[in-house]
Design an enzyme around this catalytic site. Structure first.
Site, PDB file in Angstrom:
ATOM      1  N   GLY A   1       0.856  -1.183   0.000  1.00 41.10           N
ATOM      2  CA  GLY A   1       0.000   0.000   0.000  1.00 41.10           C
ATOM      3  C   GLY A   1       0.889   1.228   0.000  1.00 41.10           C
TER       4      GLY A   1
ATOM      5  N   TYR B   1       1.839   7.378  15.785  1.00 40.07           N
ATOM      6  CA  TYR B   1       2.959   6.424  15.694  1.00 40.07           C
ATOM      7  C   TYR B   1       4.309   7.084  15.931  1.00 40.07           C
ATOM      8  CZ  TYR B   1      -0.663   4.211  12.765  1.00 40.07           C
ATOM      9  OH  TYR B   1      -1.831   3.711  12.264  1.00 40.07           O
TER      10      TYR B   1
ATOM     11  N   CYS C   1      -6.823  21.897  18.741  1.00 37.47           N
ATOM     12  CA  CYS C   1      -6.701  22.262  20.147  1.00 37.47           C
ATOM     13  C   CYS C   1      -6.075  21.140  20.936  1.00 37.47           C
ATOM     14  CB  CYS C   1      -8.076  22.608  20.694  1.00 37.47           C
ATOM     15  SG  CYS C   1      -8.563  24.196  20.074  1.00 37.47           S
TER      16      CYS C   1
HETATM   17  N1  LLP Z   1      -1.977  -6.273   3.633  1.00 34.09           N
HETATM   18  C1  LLP Z   1      -2.585  -6.343   4.821  1.00 34.09           C
HETATM   19  C2  LLP Z   1      -3.292  -7.549   5.202  1.00 34.09           C
HETATM   20  C3  LLP Z   1      -2.539  -5.244   5.687  1.00 34.09           C
HETATM   21  O1  LLP Z   1      -3.139  -5.322   6.857  1.00 34.09           O
HETATM   22  C4  LLP Z   1      -1.844  -4.079   5.291  1.00 34.09           C
HETATM   23  C5  LLP Z   1      -1.779  -2.918   6.184  1.00 34.09           C
HETATM   24  C6  LLP Z   1      -1.247  -4.050   4.036  1.00 34.09           C
HETATM   25  C7  LLP Z   1      -1.313  -5.168   3.224  1.00 34.09           C
HETATM   26  C8  LLP Z   1      -0.519  -2.843   3.505  1.00 34.09           C
HETATM   27  O2  LLP Z   1       0.561  -2.464   4.270  1.00 34.09           O
HETATM   28  P1  LLP Z   1       1.572  -1.338   3.695  1.00 34.09           P
HETATM   29  O3  LLP Z   1       2.255  -1.932   2.486  1.00 34.09           O
HETATM   30  O4  LLP Z   1       0.766  -0.164   3.312  1.00 34.09           O
HETATM   31  O5  LLP Z   1       2.475  -1.046   4.830  1.00 34.09           O
HETATM   32  N2  LLP Z   1      -2.002   3.072   9.612  1.00 34.09           N
HETATM   33  C9  LLP Z   1      -0.667   2.527   9.695  1.00 34.09           C
HETATM   34  C10 LLP Z   1      -0.508   1.338   8.803  1.00 34.09           C
HETATM   35  C11 LLP Z   1      -1.496   0.248   9.092  1.00 34.09           C
HETATM   36  C12 LLP Z   1      -1.387  -0.843   8.088  1.00 34.09           C
HETATM   37  C13 LLP Z   1      -2.486  -1.799   8.202  1.00 34.09           C
HETATM   38  N3  LLP Z   1      -2.391  -2.886   7.279  1.00 34.09           N
HETATM   39  C14 LLP Z   1       0.343   3.606   9.325  1.00 34.09           C
HETATM   40  O6  LLP Z   1      -0.057   4.749   9.117  1.00 34.09           O
HETATM   41  O7  LLP Z   1       1.540   3.349   9.277  1.00 34.09           O
END
Ligand code: LLP
Length: 460
Positions: free
Chosen positions: A319, A361, A388
């Protein structure tokens, strides 16, 4: 303060700060953190897709997210090429809207969704359902029904309760969905606790060590209404070290072998999830997709050869690595408050509502003065929002020119993933638009929220 906390664009101390360097020098520096078409002109104005941000700010206002469409497409292509022979599912949770879905389809990618809302976006933009994977630890009956009715290509099973639920729903509809089993492989990903997902004590998947993953495979294989295609693992996010993926692949393959030996089934697919890290500051050093792919493929080839397994078709789910660096946020500076002996607080017109990642984070970002050049020396600044709350920080530490002032535009790179998708209306702040820029043209792909949008939800 460590060098990387001091700000990414010009953390190489001993060198003049970025805004004092000649444009060619600046543009070389920008390669790491900024979208591919981002450049600074001789006046210090940031351009994207051939358009100056000063013009974009006039046209679309601030704060706003700007997507370098060429950059996003190039990242999609580089993953697809690196993982040739595998399927690349874009993880929609990073950032999803219909325009992104259409780009993915044009670039021949697959899409992973994890809620009814993401599924609706994908289907609404015409994504081929067969190219959609559906995740989630608590998919509702109605979400599962929608996935079955749409005919999504993969449903990733996450619990025994869900196996029962899906079995019943599929039987009632007379369909045979293709499923994967999400396995908790027990790999410690070296990332923030909240975004690590393969250690034992968390909500996702079936434990490998505890035997649940094997029992889940047994259960699914016994159920002719479900077609078990393979195993899945996602070890966490913002990972730089490929060894976690290798270990996870090895562990999945050992389970795969056991499934073959004891249950007589050779699973044709294996999904290694997402989590590939990106650079948020110049101290981050992500591996090119091709290197990651080569390491993952090799470990799978070697392990399969050693175990006499037929090689499963791989898939991955990046992602952040696809969309993260392709978008930056543009803010306008409002209040500038010097705190003698400490730092200067530079307040912008957004904040934790459009980027919660620093607060949630402890994420590091960088910022650059995007609307003009300056010949002033650097001052240590903290870029904060308008909410705020004192934790409303966008960039913890950054060197900005000493004359940073109200009306300046500041750009923060690397905000494509998990910023607009995690944006909130805290303090009733409308969420910013997303504008795609390409070849000198710009178009809104998610419009700015208005106060009327917010009030429209109030009843009475
Ligand atoms: N596949 C699964 C099953 C996942 O749960 C996730 C992310 C991805 C792929 C994609 O991960 P990426 O390649 O984007 O790292 N909100 C957090 C990240 C949470 C990710 C949740 N799952 C942040 O801002 O770092």
């Amino acid at each position: 303060m460590r060098a990387h906390e001091a700000g990414a664009l010009h953390a190489d101390f001993g060198q003049p700060p970025m805004w004092l360097r000649p444009p060619a020098d600046v543009n070389a520096l920008m390669k790491e953190l900024w979208p591919k078409t981002a450049t600074k002109d001789a006046e210090g104005v940031l351009h994207i897709g051939g358009v100056p941000v000063t013009r974009l700010a006039e046209e679309y206002g601030t704060p706003a997210y700007f997507l370098d469409e060429e950059d996003f497409r190039a990242r999609c292509r580089s993953f697809r090429e690196a993982f040739a022979g595998s399927e690349v599912f874009y993880a929609g949770k990073a950032f999803l809207c219909k325009a992104v879905v259409r780009i993915l389809a044009e670039e021949d990618l697959y899409l992973d969704v994890c809620t009814g809302g993401e599924l609706a976006t994908a289907l609404g933009a015409g994504m081929d359902p067969e190219r959609i994977g559906f995740h989630g630890n608590n998919k509702s009956v109605s979400e599962l029904n929608r996935a079955l009715d749409a005919g999504v290509g993969r449903i990733v099973l996450d619990s025994f309760a869900e196996i029962e639920r899906l079995t019943e729903l599929a039987r009632a509809r007379g369909v045979r969905p293709k499923v994967l089993i999400r396995v908790t492989v027990g790999v410690e990903a070296h990332t923030h606790e909240f975004i690590a997902t393969a250690h034992e004590d968390q909500k996702f998947g079936f434990s490998l060590a505890g035997g649940e993953a094997f029992r889940a495979a047994q259960r699914v294989l016994a159920e002719d209404v479900l077609e078990l295609r393979g195993l899945h693992s996602h070890i966490g996010s913002q990972i730089f070290d490929a060894s976690g993926f290798e270990l996870s692949a090895r562990r999945l393959l050992s389970l795969q072998q056991r499934v073959r030996d004891e249950l007589g089934s050779e699973l044709p697919e294996m999904d290694l999830g997402g989590g590939f890290g990106i650079a948020y500051t110049s101290q981050d050093d992500p591996q090119p997709a091709a290197d990651l792919a080569a390491r993952m493929n090799k470990i799978v080839d070697d392990e399969c050869a050693a175990a006499g397994l037929s090689r499963p078709r791989l898939s991955v789910e990046p992602g952040r690595a696809l969309i993260g660096p392709a978008i930056f946020t543009l803010y306008e500076v409002g209040t500038v408050k010097p705190m003698p002996g400490l730092r200067t607080y530079v307040s912008v017109d957004g904040g934790m509502s459009d980027n919660i990642r620093a607060a949630l984070y402890d994420a590091s970002y960088s910022a650059t003065l995007a609307s003009r050049a300056s010949h002033e020396p650097p001052i240590l600044a903290r870029v904060v929002g308008k909410h705020c709350e004192s934790g409303d920080v966008v960039v913890k530490d950054e060197f900005l020119p000493a004359d940073v002032r109200p009306g300046d535009l500041l750009a923060v790179p690397g905000t494509g993933a998990y910023c607009r998708s995690m944006a909130s209306n805290y303090n009733h702040v409308p969420r910013p638009p997303v504008v795609a820029v390409r070849d000198g043209q710009s178009r809104v792909i998610v419009r700015r929220e208005t106060e009327d949008d917010l009030l429209a939800l109030d009843v009475g």
